[in-house]
Design a protein around this motif. Structure first.
Motif, short mmCIF file in Angstrom:
data_model
loop_
_atom_site.label_atom_id
_atom_site.label_comp_id
_atom_site.label_asym_id
_atom_site.label_seq_id
_atom_site.Cartn_x
_atom_site.Cartn_y
_atom_site.Cartn_z
N ASN A 111 13.87 -0.82 -37.52
CA ASN A 111 14.81 0.19 -37.92
C ASN A 111 15.14 0.87 -36.66
N THR A 112 15.05 0.59 -35.38
CA THR A 112 15.58 1.35 -34.07
C THR A 112 16.20 0.36 -33.50
N ARG A 113 17.15 0.81 -32.78
CA ARG A 113 18.32 0.40 -31.70
C ARG A 113 17.99 0.39 -30.40
N ALA A 114 18.35 -0.48 -29.62
CA ALA A 114 18.12 -0.37 -27.88
C ALA A 114 19.17 -1.37 -27.29
N PHE A 115 19.22 -1.11 -26.07
CA PHE A 115 19.96 -2.05 -25.04
C PHE A 115 18.94 -3.18 -24.60
N ASP A 116 19.38 -4.23 -24.64
CA ASP A 116 18.61 -5.30 -23.87
C ASP A 116 19.71 -6.08 -23.00
N ILE A 117 19.44 -6.18 -21.73
CA ILE A 117 20.33 -6.55 -20.86
C ILE A 117 19.50 -7.80 -19.91
N THR A 118 20.01 -8.94 -19.87
CA THR A 118 19.53 -9.69 -18.73
C THR A 118 20.71 -10.46 -17.84
N LEU B 214 27.19 -9.81 -25.90
CA LEU B 214 28.16 -10.62 -25.28
C LEU B 214 27.10 -11.44 -24.50
N ASN B 215 27.07 -13.00 -24.72
CA ASN B 215 26.29 -13.84 -23.82
C ASN B 215 27.25 -14.76 -23.05
N THR B 216 27.24 -14.61 -21.93
CA THR B 216 27.74 -15.47 -21.03
C THR B 216 26.79 -16.32 -20.09
N ASP B 217 27.36 -17.14 -19.29
CA ASP B 217 26.55 -17.84 -18.22
C ASP B 217 25.86 -16.78 -17.21
N LEU B 218 26.48 -15.81 -16.98
CA LEU B 218 25.83 -14.85 -15.82
C LEU B 218 25.05 -13.77 -16.39
N PHE B 219 25.19 -13.13 -17.66
CA PHE B 219 24.41 -12.20 -18.25
C PHE B 219 24.54 -12.23 -19.67
N GLU B 220 23.53 -11.38 -20.15
CA GLU B 220 23.40 -11.38 -21.66
C GLU B 220 23.47 -9.86 -22.00
N PHE B 221 24.41 -9.27 -22.94
CA PHE B 221 24.20 -7.78 -23.01
C PHE B 221 24.04 -7.72 -24.79
N ARG B 222 23.11 -6.98 -25.04
CA ARG B 222 22.99 -6.84 -26.58
C ARG B 222 22.59 -5.12 -26.85
N TYR B 223 23.29 -4.52 -27.76
CA TYR B 223 22.99 -3.20 -28.05
C TYR B 223 22.83 -3.40 -29.80
N GLY B 224 21.86 -2.92 -30.28
CA GLY B 224 21.76 -2.93 -31.51
C GLY B 224 20.09 -3.02 -32.26
N LYS B 225 20.02 -3.34 -33.45
CA LYS B 225 18.66 -3.49 -34.19
C LYS B 225 17.77 -4.37 -33.07
N VAL B 226 16.57 -3.73 -32.88
CA VAL B 226 15.69 -4.34 -32.02
C VAL B 226 15.18 -5.65 -32.58
N LYS B 227 14.91 -6.67 -31.83
CA LYS B 227 14.18 -7.83 -32.16
C LYS B 227 12.96 -8.03 -31.28
N PRO B 228 12.11 -8.59 -31.70
CA PRO B 228 10.60 -8.85 -31.19
C PRO B 228 10.74 -9.35 -29.72
N TYR C 52 17.75 3.54 -26.34
CA TYR C 52 18.59 4.49 -26.50
C TYR C 52 19.43 3.82 -27.76
N GLU C 53 19.89 4.82 -28.63
CA GLU C 53 20.74 4.44 -29.63
C GLU C 53 21.67 5.54 -29.99
N ILE C 54 22.82 5.28 -30.39
CA ILE C 54 23.91 6.29 -30.92
C ILE C 54 23.59 6.61 -32.43
N SER C 55 23.17 7.94 -32.41
CA SER C 55 22.70 8.59 -33.73
C SER C 55 23.81 8.89 -34.54
#
Length: 284
Positions: A122-129, A92-106, A143-146
């Motif tokens: 091949n891992t997943r994580a939470f990235d929050i801005t 979810l990307n808005t003007d106030l924050f970005e939330f992402r869960y899923g396959k990691v990016k560099p 962290y990821e849902i296994s």
């Protein structure tokens, strides 16, 4: 039986593939010093500020003779086909924050002198801005849902990241960051040398076209007790152009600082060292 199950899933997702951006991945992943072969089909949709990717994921310990399991590799493998459906992306990307869960990016921090294109495939994580006018806060939580049945939530990686960015002006940005490897230990190093458990730095640079940075970075690396702290300094240009990342300038290191330590190869190199150490310990 495996083929029949895969055919059923293929029919179910065929319509989704036709109307989505679909990624197909066949690769490997290391968990608890064991290698798994991962097979993944992942349609991804974007609707306004929301991006959703639901994938079909299975894995085995051997390409030909290994048992087929469903979902993300875990300490309790699942043969329940419902666990094959995993969340590869929810953003979810808005003007106030970005939330992402899923396959990691560099991830690259500051000028890339300490953290350059770090990724654990091949891992997943939470990235929050979080965004506050000229100020931004970013964190990477591994962290990821296994599994869903039964529900299993676990740590997917050993590296945690936090950074703070501030726009001094429309031309100049300051960025500071901290990084911690919670699995760093002397058993991962040869001859019991001191492992790097923490890293940090601060940089000032001019961003150009959102892909080029021109400036300087002061960085440090430390062991767990902070008794050994190494330092480094870089000044120059770094460009993130996707597959290629040219970098040019001058740098200076002190007390054993390792430039670009946190990169895409750090876990592979750690596993090589673990194997070497274990091999040496078992040879008489």
């Amino acid at each position: 039986m495996k083929i029949k199950k895969l055919l059923v899933i293929f029919v179910l997702v065929l319509s989704l593939i036709a109307i989505s951006q679909t990624y197909i991945n066949i690769g490997t992943i290391e968990r608890n010093n064991e290698k798994f072969f991962v097979y993944e089909l992942s349609p991804e949709f974007s609707i306004g500020p929301v991006t959703i990717g639901i994938g079909f994921t299975s894995y085995s310990t051997d390409v030909v003779y290994g048992e087929m399991y469903y979902g993300i590799p875990s300490s309790t493998p699942s043969t329940n086909i419902l666990n094959a459906f995993v969340i590869n992306t929810f953003a979810l990307n808005t003007d106030l924050f970005e939330f992402r869960y899923g396959k990691v990016k560099p991830v690259t921090l500051a000028m890339g002198f300490n953290v350059r294109k770090y990724v654990n495939p091949n891992t997943r994580a939470f990235d929050i801005t979080l965004k506050f006018s000229d100020l931004s806060l970013y964190t990477h939580l591994p962290y990821e849902i296994s599994k869903y049945i039964p529900f299993e939530f676990s740590r997917s990686d050993s590296i945690y990241i936090a950074s703070l960015g501030y726009n001094l002006s429309s031309l100049l940005k300051i960025e500071s960051y901290l990084i911690a490897d919670v699995d760093a230990t002397v058993s991962y190093t040869e001859d019991s040398s001191t492992p790097v458990k923490y890293g940090g730095g601060i940089a000032a640079y001019i961003p150009i076209l959102n892909s080029i940075k021109m400036g300087g970075e002061v960085a440090a690396q430390s062991d767990e007790s902070f008794q050994k702290i190494s330092k480094g300094l870089f000044a120059g240009v770094f460009a993130d152009l996707g597959l290629i990342n040219p970098m040019g300038g001058i740098y200076y290191t002190m007390d054993g600082y390792i430039p670009f330590l946190f990169n895409k190869n750090i876990h592979r190199l750690s596993l090589i060292v673990i194997y070497q150490v274990c091999h040496q310990q078992t040879v008489f």
